[in-house]
Design a protein around this motif. Structure first.
Motif, PDB file in Angstrom:
ATOM      1  N   GLY A  14       0.845  -1.188   0.000  1.00 19.18           N
ATOM      2  CA  GLY A  14       0.000   0.000   0.000  1.00 19.18           C
ATOM      3  C   GLY A  14       0.880   1.237   0.000  1.00 19.18           C
ATOM      4  N   LEU A  15       0.240   2.384  -0.044  1.00 18.52           N
ATOM      5  CA  LEU A  15       0.959   3.660  -0.008  1.00 18.52           C
ATOM      6  C   LEU A  15       0.359   4.547   1.065  1.00 18.52           C
ATOM      7  N   GLU A  16       1.224   5.187   1.845  1.00 22.29           N
ATOM      8  CA  GLU A  16       0.824   6.135   2.871  1.00 22.29           C
ATOM      9  C   GLU A  16       1.450   7.484   2.529  1.00 22.29           C
ATOM     10  N   PHE A  17       0.611   8.507   2.344  1.00 24.61           N
ATOM     11  CA  PHE A  17       1.130   9.824   1.961  1.00 24.61           C
ATOM     12  C   PHE A  17       1.958  10.409   3.101  1.00 24.61           C
ATOM     13  N   VAL A  18       3.164  10.920   2.758  1.00 25.50           N
ATOM     14  CA  VAL A  18       4.089  11.456   3.757  1.00 25.50           C
ATOM     15  C   VAL A  18       4.144  12.981   3.686  1.00 25.50           C
ATOM     16  N   TYR A  19       4.431  13.527   2.497  1.00 27.54           N
ATOM     17  CA  TYR A  19       4.512  14.983   2.365  1.00 27.54           C
ATOM     18  C   TYR A  19       4.504  15.412   0.910  1.00 27.54           C
ATOM     19  N   GLU A  20       4.290  16.708   0.753  1.00 22.45           N
ATOM     20  CA  GLU A  20       4.372  17.406  -0.526  1.00 22.45           C
ATOM     21  C   GLU A  20       5.494  18.431  -0.378  1.00 22.45           C
ATOM     22  N   ALA A  21       6.397  18.491  -1.345  1.00 20.37           N
ATOM     23  CA  ALA A  21       7.491  19.461  -1.309  1.00 20.37           C
ATOM     24  C   ALA A  21       7.439  20.336  -2.555  1.00 20.37           C
ATOM     25  N   VAL A  22       7.725  21.610  -2.366  1.00 22.60           N
ATOM     26  CA  VAL A  22       7.852  22.549  -3.472  1.00 22.60           C
ATOM     27  C   VAL A  22       9.228  23.181  -3.330  1.00 22.60           C
ATOM     28  N   GLY A  23      10.064  23.014  -4.353  1.00 20.86           N
ATOM     29  CA  GLY A  23      11.424  23.518  -4.286  1.00 20.86           C
ATOM     30  C   GLY A  23      11.708  24.559  -5.341  1.00 20.86           C
ATOM     31  N   ASP A  24      12.460  25.584  -4.937  1.00 22.58           N
ATOM     32  CA  ASP A  24      12.942  26.599  -5.873  1.00 22.58           C
ATOM     33  C   ASP A  24      14.290  26.142  -6.408  1.00 22.58           C
ATOM     34  N   LEU A  25      14.447  26.236  -7.721  1.00 17.56           N
ATOM     35  CA  LEU A  25      15.651  25.737  -8.379  1.00 17.56           C
ATOM     36  C   LEU A  25      16.460  26.860  -8.999  1.00 17.56           C
ATOM     37  N   GLY A  26      17.774  26.674  -9.007  1.00 20.00           N
ATOM     38  CA  GLY A  26      18.648  27.615  -9.680  1.00 20.00           C
ATOM     39  C   GLY A  26      18.740  27.290 -11.163  1.00 20.00           C
ATOM     40  N   ALA A  27      19.417  28.148 -11.886  1.00 23.84           N
ATOM     41  CA  ALA A  27      19.606  27.921 -13.322  1.00 23.84           C
ATOM     42  C   ALA A  27      20.441  26.663 -13.535  1.00 23.84           C
ATOM     43  N   PRO A  28      20.077  25.851 -14.540  1.00 25.30           N
ATOM     44  CA  PRO A  28      20.865  24.658 -14.838  1.00 25.30           C
ATOM     45  C   PRO A  28      22.316  25.025 -15.176  1.00 25.30           C
ATOM     46  N   MET A  29      23.229  24.194 -14.696  1.00 21.58           N
ATOM     47  CA  MET A  29      24.646  24.368 -14.972  1.00 21.58           C
ATOM     48  C   MET A  29      25.085  23.200 -15.857  1.00 21.58           C
ATOM     49  N   PRO A  30      25.285  23.448 -17.157  1.00 23.27           N
ATOM     50  CA  PRO A  30      25.611  22.345 -18.054  1.00 23.27           C
ATOM     51  C   PRO A  30      27.029  21.808 -17.838  1.00 23.27           C
ATOM     52  N   ILE A  31      27.134  20.500 -17.757  1.00 21.60           N
ATOM     53  CA  ILE A  31      28.432  19.833 -17.780  1.00 21.60           C
ATOM     54  C   ILE A  31      28.779  19.533 -19.233  1.00 21.60           C
ATOM     55  N   GLY A  32      27.753  19.068 -19.992  1.00 16.93           N
ATOM     56  CA  GLY A  32      27.926  18.822 -21.422  1.00 16.93           C
ATOM     57  C   GLY A  32      27.807  17.358 -21.789  1.00 16.93           C
ATOM     58  N   ASP A  33      28.202  17.069 -23.032  1.00 17.99           N
ATOM     59  CA  ASP A  33      28.135  15.699 -23.550  1.00 17.99           C
ATOM     60  C   ASP A  33      29.136  14.816 -22.823  1.00 17.99           C
ATOM     61  N   CYS A  34      28.640  13.680 -22.341  1.00 16.36           N
ATOM     62  CA  CYS A  34      29.476  12.703 -21.648  1.00 16.36           C
ATOM     63  C   CYS A  34      29.207  11.332 -22.268  1.00 16.36           C
ATOM     64  N   HIS A  35      29.927  10.334 -21.820  1.00 12.97           N
ATOM     65  CA  HIS A  35      29.791   9.001 -22.409  1.00 12.97           C
ATOM     66  C   HIS A  35      28.385   8.424 -22.279  1.00 12.97           C
ATOM     67  N   ASP A  36      27.613   8.860 -21.271  1.00 13.32           N
ATOM     68  CA  ASP A  36      26.291   8.285 -21.033  1.00 13.32           C
ATOM     69  C   ASP A  36      25.145   9.225 -21.372  1.00 13.32           C
ATOM     70  N   GLY A  37      25.460  10.427 -21.853  1.00 13.11           N
ATOM     71  CA  GLY A  37      24.419  11.378 -22.203  1.00 13.11           C
ATOM     72  C   GLY A  37      24.866  12.798 -21.893  1.00 13.11           C
ATOM     73  N   VAL A  38      23.912  13.713 -21.909  1.00 11.99           N
ATOM     74  CA  VAL A  38      24.198  15.117 -21.628  1.00 11.99           C
ATOM     75  C   VAL A  38      23.935  15.354 -20.144  1.00 11.99           C
ATOM     76  N   ARG A  39      24.943  15.847 -19.459  1.00  7.05           N
ATOM     77  CA  ARG A  39      24.851  16.039 -18.007  1.00  7.05           C
ATOM     78  C   ARG A  39      24.706  17.512 -17.650  1.00  7.05           C
ATOM     79  N   ARG A  40      23.982  17.753 -16.546  1.00  3.07           N
ATOM     80  CA  ARG A  40      23.838  19.098 -16.007  1.00  3.07           C
ATOM     81  C   ARG A  40      23.553  19.007 -14.516  1.00  3.07           C
TER      82      ARG A  40
END
Length: 161
Positions: A14-40
């Motif tokens: 079953g599932l028991e509701f624990v909480y709701e979170a709302v987060g403010d995020l900063g601008a994405p910081m790109p790392i770039g193309d890597c062996h497994d995909g595009v990272r940020r």
């Protein structure tokens, strides 16, 4: 076999509701193309946590280290902290997947508001809480659904019973 059918003797979680979170995020910081995909890196700046089992605030000490794979799936790997209303610090590592139809993901990536029902966003938060009132977080498995906006995130967390 029907998808919802369970074998004899299986215990349906079953599932028991624990909480709701709302987060403010900063601008994405790109790392770039890597062996497994595009990272940020997406900084987690602040936010609120409200629910029947846990309330407090998101501390501005975390980030989501994302990789967008060639198959169109974004892998989230966020580490951050909550300070509860009674001033207990709890560490969270939240890993999961976000994907959807290409046109929906393009709209989301442009910062448009997209109905969370139009894409898949599921994570598995793992908590590290000190011994005491919140120790139950260390002894359960949790599931999370989410919604991503241009500079914020909305998460709903359940404990698997």
């Amino acid at each position: 076999m029907i998808a919802d059918a369970a074998p004899m003797g299986a215990i349906r979680p079953g599932l028991e509701f624990v909480y709701e979170a709302v987060g403010d995020l900063g601008a994405p910081m790109p790392i770039g193309d890597c062996h497994d995909g595009v990272r940020r890196i997406i900084p987690i700046l602040s936010g609120t946590v409200r629910g029947p089992l846990l309330s407090g605030r998101l501390l501005g000490v975390g980030a989501d280290w994302q990789v967008s794979r060639p198959d169109g799936v974004t892998v989230a790997d966020a580490t951050y902290a909550i300070e509860t209303e009674d001033h207990v610090l709890i560490q969270i590592r939240n890993r999961g997947l976000r994907h959807g139809p290409p046109d929906v993901m393009d709209r989301l990536n442009r910062g448009e508001v997209v109905d969370p029902a139009d894409y898949y966003f599921r994570t598995v938060p793992e908590f590290v809480a000190p011994t005491g009132r919140y120790d139950w977080l260390n002894r359960s498995i949790f599931l999370c659904t989410g919604a991503r906006y241009e500079r914020s995130i909305h998460l709903w967390v359940w404990r698997v019973t």
